[in-house]
Scaffold this active site. Structure first.
Site, PDB file in Angstrom:
ATOM      1  N   HIS A  35       0.834  -1.217   0.000  1.00 22.91           N
ATOM      2  CA  HIS A  35       0.000   0.000   0.000  1.00 22.91           C
ATOM      3  C   HIS A  35       0.865   1.263   0.000  1.00 22.91           C
ATOM      4  O   HIS A  35       0.591   2.209  -0.732  1.00 22.91           O
ATOM      5  CB  HIS A  35      -0.871   0.060   1.265  1.00 22.91           C
ATOM      6  CG  HIS A  35      -1.884  -1.037   1.383  1.00 22.91           C
ATOM      7  ND1 HIS A  35      -1.814  -2.024   2.343  1.00 22.91           N
ATOM      8  CD2 HIS A  35      -2.998  -1.292   0.663  1.00 22.91           C
ATOM      9  CE1 HIS A  35      -2.847  -2.826   2.216  1.00 22.91           C
ATOM     10  NE2 HIS A  35      -3.579  -2.432   1.202  1.00 22.91           N
ATOM     11  N   GLN A  59     -18.399  -5.833  -0.670  1.00 24.86           N
ATOM     12  CA  GLN A  59     -17.567  -6.758  -1.441  1.00 24.86           C
ATOM     13  C   GLN A  59     -17.263  -8.061  -0.698  1.00 24.86           C
ATOM     14  O   GLN A  59     -16.469  -8.861  -1.159  1.00 24.86           O
ATOM     15  CB  GLN A  59     -16.293  -6.073  -1.925  1.00 24.86           C
ATOM     16  CG  GLN A  59     -15.277  -5.720  -0.857  1.00 24.86           C
ATOM     17  CD  GLN A  59     -14.168  -4.838  -1.417  1.00 24.86           C
ATOM     18  OE1 GLN A  59     -14.368  -3.656  -1.661  1.00 24.86           O
ATOM     19  NE2 GLN A  59     -12.981  -5.397  -1.612  1.00 24.86           N
ATOM     20  N   LYS A 147      -1.530  -6.931  -7.689  1.00 22.82           N
ATOM     21  CA  LYS A 147      -1.806  -8.241  -7.087  1.00 22.82           C
ATOM     22  C   LYS A 147      -3.273  -8.607  -7.309  1.00 22.82           C
ATOM     23  O   LYS A 147      -3.589  -9.746  -7.601  1.00 22.82           O
ATOM     24  CB  LYS A 147      -1.492  -8.252  -5.590  1.00 22.82           C
ATOM     25  CG  LYS A 147      -1.692  -9.654  -4.993  1.00 22.82           C
ATOM     26  CD  LYS A 147      -1.180  -9.740  -3.598  1.00 22.82           C
ATOM     27  CE  LYS A 147      -2.104  -9.073  -2.625  1.00 22.82           C
ATOM     28  NZ  LYS A 147      -3.408  -9.761  -2.462  1.00 22.82           N
TER      29      LYS A 147
HETATM   30  O1  PAF Z   1      -8.163  -3.581  -3.015  1.00 21.24           O
HETATM   31  C1  PAF Z   1      -8.804  -3.164  -2.027  1.00 21.24           C
HETATM   32  O2  PAF Z   1      -8.248  -2.918  -0.948  1.00 21.24           O
HETATM   33  C2  PAF Z   1     -10.296  -2.927  -2.172  1.00 21.24           C
HETATM   34  O3  PAF Z   1     -10.884  -3.890  -2.981  1.00 21.24           O
HETATM   35  C3  PAF Z   1     -10.647  -1.513  -2.632  1.00 21.24           C
HETATM   36  C4  PAF Z   1     -10.114  -1.210  -4.017  1.00 21.24           C
HETATM   37  C5  PAF Z   1     -10.091  -0.490  -1.647  1.00 21.24           C
HETATM   38  C6  PAF Z   1     -12.167  -1.344  -2.687  1.00 21.24           C
HETATM   39  O4  PAF Z   1     -12.746  -1.596  -1.447  1.00 21.24           O
END
Ligand code: PAF
Length: 279
Positions: A35, A59, A147
């Site tokens: 990140h 999600q 990834k």
């Molecule tokens: O990759 C992630 O951490 C998540 O899928 C994202 C893009 C922040 C969307 O919630």
């Protein structure tokens, strides 16, 4: 670094940067060097870097790890600040999905295979939140890790389909020194599974080496990766696939284009993904 919660606060602090001067890194927190590499890239691309931390319920499937998703708000804030983030946006669920929320993005063919098959609805949830985040931040560039290759392709497609005025940038996978792809979910791995999981990067590296030596048959590259992972007796394979890296259709040696070798494998209860794009 400013930490903001609501869309109204976010818009107020970003008002001076309207017009493309913002780079945006959306995350679900529990940040690692993957990140922060995206955030550092943001500092090279724009005068203001915005990061978001939001564990997006849309999600996660009903049997997935939403409630035990790892969180570390203080550590995350420190890492963001060190990586050059100017505004950290940490919305609450009600900020993004207020009472009565009902409109969603419906993804298409790109979301069907790979993780889409074992996580139905996942990419609709990702696309919906990414659209909301992009509309609120209005960045010139938004930066994602490769990834989650399928996620990157789904987001790129959505941005094109809706003609959103943002550049999507996909950055290389960041790995631990021993090869394990960095992931917030690595925190769930016990010591033995952590060692077993190294087979993923080892198998993909081996495929890459074969590709460099001239091996071009997608199925033979794929089956070698599957055999290596399968030989690690405790690996529970969800998929090992060879796909066209852009269309995500099953790779066909007669169709030109980059080849994606992608894997999803469970070690204990922890599902890990990894990939390599060849050519
Ligand atoms: O990759 C992630 O951490 C998540 O899928 C994202 C893009 C922040 C969307 O919630």
């Amino acid at each position: 670094m400013r930490i903001v919660r609501t869309v109204a606060e976010l818009r107020e602090v970003l008002a001076p940067f309207r017009g493309g001067g913002v780079a945006f890194v959306p995350t679900m927190g529990f940040l690692h060097a993957g990140h922060t590499s995206l955030m550092r890239e943001g500092t090279r691309r724009a005068g203001m870097v915005v990061a978001s931390i939001f564990v997006n319920p849309l999600q996660f499937g009903p049997k997935e790890d939403l409630s035990r998703y790892p969180r570390d708000p203080e550590g995350d804030a420190r890492k963001c600040e060190e990586a050059g983030v100017g505004v950290l946006w940490c919305p609450e669920v009600e900020d993004l999905y207020p009472e009565g929320f009902q409109t969603r993005v419906v993804t298409g063919e790109l979301a069907g295979p790979l993780c889409g098959r074992s996580r139905p609805g996942h990419f609709d949830g990702v696309a919906t939140v990414v659209l909301k985040l992009l509309l609120a931040v209005a960045p010139g560039v938004a930066i994602f890790g490769r990834k989650d290759w399928q996620q990157l392709r789904v987001v790129e497609r959505m941005v094109e389909d809706f003609a959103l005025p943002v550049q999507i940038l996909g950055m290389p996978i960041v790995r631990e020194p021993d090869g394990l792809a960095m992931s917030s979910r690595n925190a769930y791995l016990g010591a033995e599974d952590r060692v077993r999981a190294l087979v993923l990067s080892a198998a993909l590296r081996e495929a890459e080496a074969r590709w460099r030596r001239g091996e071009r048959d997608p199925e033979s590259l794929r089956s070698r990766v599957e055999a290596m992972i399968g030989a690690e007796g405790r690996a529970d394979i969800d998929y090992v696939e060879a796909r066209h890296a852009l269309t995500l259709r099953v790779a066909d040696a007669t169709v030109p284009g980059p080849l994606l070798l992608a894997v999803a494998v469970k070690f204990g209860t922890t599902r890990l993904i990894d990939n390599v794009v060849l050519g």
